[in-house]
Design a protein around this motif. Structure first.
Motif, PDB file in Angstrom:
ATOM      1  N   GLY A 184      35.999  22.289   0.038  1.00  0.00           N
ATOM      2  CA  GLY A 184      35.574  22.837  -1.243  1.00  0.00           C
ATOM      3  C   GLY A 184      34.592  21.887  -1.905  1.00  0.00           C
ATOM      4  N   SER A 185      33.912  22.378  -2.930  1.00  0.00           N
ATOM      5  CA  SER A 185      32.924  21.544  -3.618  1.00  0.00           C
ATOM      6  C   SER A 185      32.721  22.076  -5.019  1.00  0.00           C
ATOM      7  CB  SER A 185      31.591  21.576  -2.850  1.00  0.00           C
ATOM      8  OG  SER A 185      30.936  22.807  -3.046  1.00  0.00           O
ATOM      9  N   SER A 186      31.695  21.551  -5.687  1.00  0.00           N
ATOM     10  CA  SER A 186      31.415  21.991  -7.055  1.00  0.00           C
ATOM     11  C   SER A 186      30.795  23.383  -7.087  1.00  0.00           C
ATOM     12  CB  SER A 186      30.471  20.995  -7.743  1.00  0.00           C
ATOM     13  OG  SER A 186      29.257  20.886  -7.020  1.00  0.00           O
ATOM     14  N   THR A 187      30.700  24.038  -5.930  1.00  0.00           N
ATOM     15  CA  THR A 187      30.165  25.395  -5.902  1.00  0.00           C
ATOM     16  C   THR A 187      31.093  26.409  -5.252  1.00  0.00           C
ATOM     17  OG1 THR A 187      28.992  24.968  -3.816  1.00  0.00           O
ATOM     18  CG2 THR A 187      27.765  24.614  -5.872  1.00  0.00           C
ATOM     19  N   VAL A 207      37.752  21.272  -8.497  1.00  0.00           N
ATOM     20  CA  VAL A 207      36.964  21.384  -7.273  1.00  0.00           C
ATOM     21  C   VAL A 207      35.761  22.289  -7.498  1.00  0.00           C
ATOM     22  CG1 VAL A 207      36.939  22.344  -4.929  1.00  0.00           C
ATOM     23  CG2 VAL A 207      38.834  20.897  -5.657  1.00  0.00           C
ATOM     24  N   LEU A 208      35.986  23.411  -8.177  1.00  0.00           N
ATOM     25  CA  LEU A 208      34.943  24.418  -8.312  1.00  0.00           C
ATOM     26  C   LEU A 208      33.834  24.015  -9.267  1.00  0.00           C
ATOM     27  CD1 LEU A 208      34.002  27.226  -7.458  1.00  0.00           C
ATOM     28  CD2 LEU A 208      35.348  28.180  -9.326  1.00  0.00           C
ATOM     29  N   CYS A 209      34.190  23.401 -10.390  1.00  0.00           N
ATOM     30  CA  CYS A 209      33.136  23.111 -11.373  1.00  0.00           C
ATOM     31  C   CYS A 209      33.023  21.637 -11.729  1.00  0.00           C
ATOM     32  CB  CYS A 209      33.357  23.938 -12.638  1.00  0.00           C
ATOM     33  SG  CYS A 209      34.773  23.425 -13.642  1.00  0.00           S
ATOM     34  N   GLY A 210      33.811  20.793 -11.034  1.00  0.00           N
ATOM     35  CA  GLY A 210      33.648  19.360 -11.230  1.00  0.00           C
ATOM     36  C   GLY A 210      34.373  18.824 -12.450  1.00  0.00           C
ATOM     37  N   GLU A 211      33.631  18.232 -13.339  1.00  0.00           N
ATOM     38  CA  GLU A 211      34.168  17.453 -14.448  1.00  0.00           C
ATOM     39  C   GLU A 211      35.135  18.230 -15.333  1.00  0.00           C
ATOM     40  OE1 GLU A 211      32.396  14.959 -18.299  1.00  0.00           O
ATOM     41  OE2 GLU A 211      31.078  15.712 -16.727  1.00  0.00           O
ATOM     42  N   HIS A 247      32.446  29.056   7.514  1.00  0.00           N
ATOM     43  CA  HIS A 247      32.869  27.834   6.828  1.00  0.00           C
ATOM     44  C   HIS A 247      33.938  28.132   5.792  1.00  0.00           C
ATOM     45  CE1 HIS A 247      32.474  23.791   5.144  1.00  0.00           C
ATOM     46  NE2 HIS A 247      32.401  24.350   3.951  1.00  0.00           N
ATOM     47  N   MET A 248      33.822  29.268   5.107  1.00  0.00           N
ATOM     48  CA  MET A 248      34.787  29.648   4.072  1.00  0.00           C
ATOM     49  C   MET A 248      36.123  30.093   4.657  1.00  0.00           C
ATOM     50  SD  MET A 248      33.394  29.224   1.031  1.00  0.00           S
ATOM     51  CE  MET A 248      33.964  30.388  -0.202  1.00  0.00           C
ATOM     52  N   GLY A 249      36.180  30.314   5.973  1.00  0.00           N
ATOM     53  CA  GLY A 249      37.444  30.683   6.618  1.00  0.00           C
ATOM     54  C   GLY A 249      37.656  32.170   6.779  1.00  0.00           C
ATOM     55  N   LEU A 250      36.589  32.986   6.620  1.00  0.00           N
ATOM     56  CA  LEU A 250      36.741  34.430   6.687  1.00  0.00           C
ATOM     57  C   LEU A 250      37.310  34.886   8.024  1.00  0.00           C
ATOM     58  CD1 LEU A 250      36.360  37.376   5.820  1.00  0.00           C
ATOM     59  CD2 LEU A 250      33.964  37.205   6.538  1.00  0.00           C
ATOM     60  N   PHE A 251      36.721  34.437   9.106  1.00  0.00           N
ATOM     61  CA  PHE A 251      37.058  35.003  10.408  1.00  0.00           C
ATOM     62  C   PHE A 251      38.457  34.597  10.876  1.00  0.00           C
ATOM     63  CE2 PHE A 251      32.435  34.813  10.087  1.00  0.00           C
ATOM     64  CZ  PHE A 251      32.153  36.172  10.216  1.00  0.00           C
TER      65      PHE A 251
END
Length: 351
Positions: A97-100, A137-141, A77-81
């Motif tokens: 991407g998301s808050s994590t 994207v990574l931590c939201g607010e 999902h992260m695009g490694l391959f």
């Protein structure tokens, strides 16, 4: 020949594995087996991807394959391959991407420069806009201390690539483990490396990649910012040589910071016997990893003010010294720019 990928793609395991690829004997075929791999981190994925791309280029006529990788749904999902050419999982940057997390995302330096010109703004402003989006994207607010830390550190790492590396592109990846109170961000390029970058600076002469890393983490020392250097711009984005210094100080204040280039790397943590640890690495370019303990953050403004003041004191001493030795740079890093260390440095060059 079967090549076993490590159980964990963390910093040390991945560095060791990438180094071992240099000693792989010639064979008719190679199979990278992911059967035992059950944990991956942003840094590990980026370094592995670059290493496998290089491995393929160095052995263009030999058959290469991967096995037991489809169980690794998160890495896919992260695009490694797809980042190293295997047709499985998401493309780089495809996941939202998301808050994590921020998936492995590729950026073109030329496209960033062109976008800045199209928008009639400095390249630094374009980088700032990208990093603001990534931090959100990574931590939201927005407006949180974590968001400010991430945006600032991302910006300085990305600027360093755009301004110094001469790389045509670079990869970024990040993960926020909320339950652990830990965020990791990694960035990698395949540019000229730190040692060649410092060839522009007449006041420092790194004889090794290790020397260059020590210089890169010092305030006011860079391949473009040095005493007597000409600048065409009065913009706030004109390079000052403080980017990696400030970012590393922020990270080791609540986490750690790793910087690698060529055959050398250094891991900086908080005070202690292992505050500065040399970690040999093999990477044709530069790679950086920052880790922030999110439950141990102080105000970014306070941090930047304190670290900036300490950095400027060093820069003032450096301007008088001009030619600084790699050993002196190493000493300052090991002692985290303490006033005592600065006094020792100044007294050392008065003799």
């Amino acid at each position: 020949m079967k090549i076993q990928v490590p159980k964990q793609l963390d910093l040390f395991s991945t560095i060791d594995f990438v180094g071992s690829l240099r000693d792989i004997k010639e064979a008719d075929s190679y199979d990278f087996d992911f059967d035992q791999t059950d944990f991956v981190e942003p840094f590990g994925m980026l370094l592995l991807s670059e290493a496998l791309c290089r491995f393929k280029k160095e052995r263009p006529t030999v058959k290469k394959s991967c096995s037991n990788f489809k169980r690794m749904t998160y890495a896919g999902h992260m695009g490694l391959f797809k980042s190293f050419g295997l047709d499985w999982g998401n493309e780089t940057g495809e996941a939202n991407g998301s808050s994590t997390y921020i998936p492995i995302t590729s950026y073109s330096v030329d496209e960033i420069v062109k976008a800045a010109a199209d928008n009639l703004r400095e390249v630094g402003d374009e980088v700032e806009a990208i990093c603001d989006r990534l931090a959100s994207v990574l931590c939201g607010e927005e407006g949180t201390i974590l968001h400010e830390y991430l945006r600032y550190s991302l910006r300085e790492l990305m600027r360093n690539v755009v301004e110094h590396s001469e790389s045509d592109c670079f990869l970024v990846c990040a993960q926020y483990w909320q339950g652990k109170g830990l965020a990791e961000l990694a960035i990698i390029d395949h540019g000229i490396g730190l040692k060649d970058s410092f060839s522009r600076n007449p006041h420092v002469k790194p004889e090794s990649d290790k020397d260059a890393i020590n210089y890169a983490l010092m305030p006011a020392i860079s391949g473009k910012a040095f005493k007597g250097a000409k600048t065409r711009s009065r913009s706030m984005w004109v390079n000052s040589g403080f980017g990696l210094y400030m970012t590393s100080r922020i990270c080791r204040n609540g986490g750690n910071f790793f910087l690698g280039s060529g055959d050398a790397g250094v891991l900086l943590t908080s005070h202690g016997d292992n505050a500065k640890r040399n970690v040999p690495i093999f990477h044709q370019g530069t790679v950086a990893r920052m880790r922030i303990e999110t439950n141990n953050l102080e105000s970014l403004r306070i941090s930047l003010e304190r670290f900036g003041n300490e950095g400027r004191k060093f820069a003032a001493a450096y301007n008088n010294i001009v030619k600084i030795e790699p050993s002196a740079a190493s000493m300052m890093l090991r002692e985290d720019f303490s006033p005592f260390a600065l006094g020792r440095l100044i007294n050392r060059f008065k003799k």
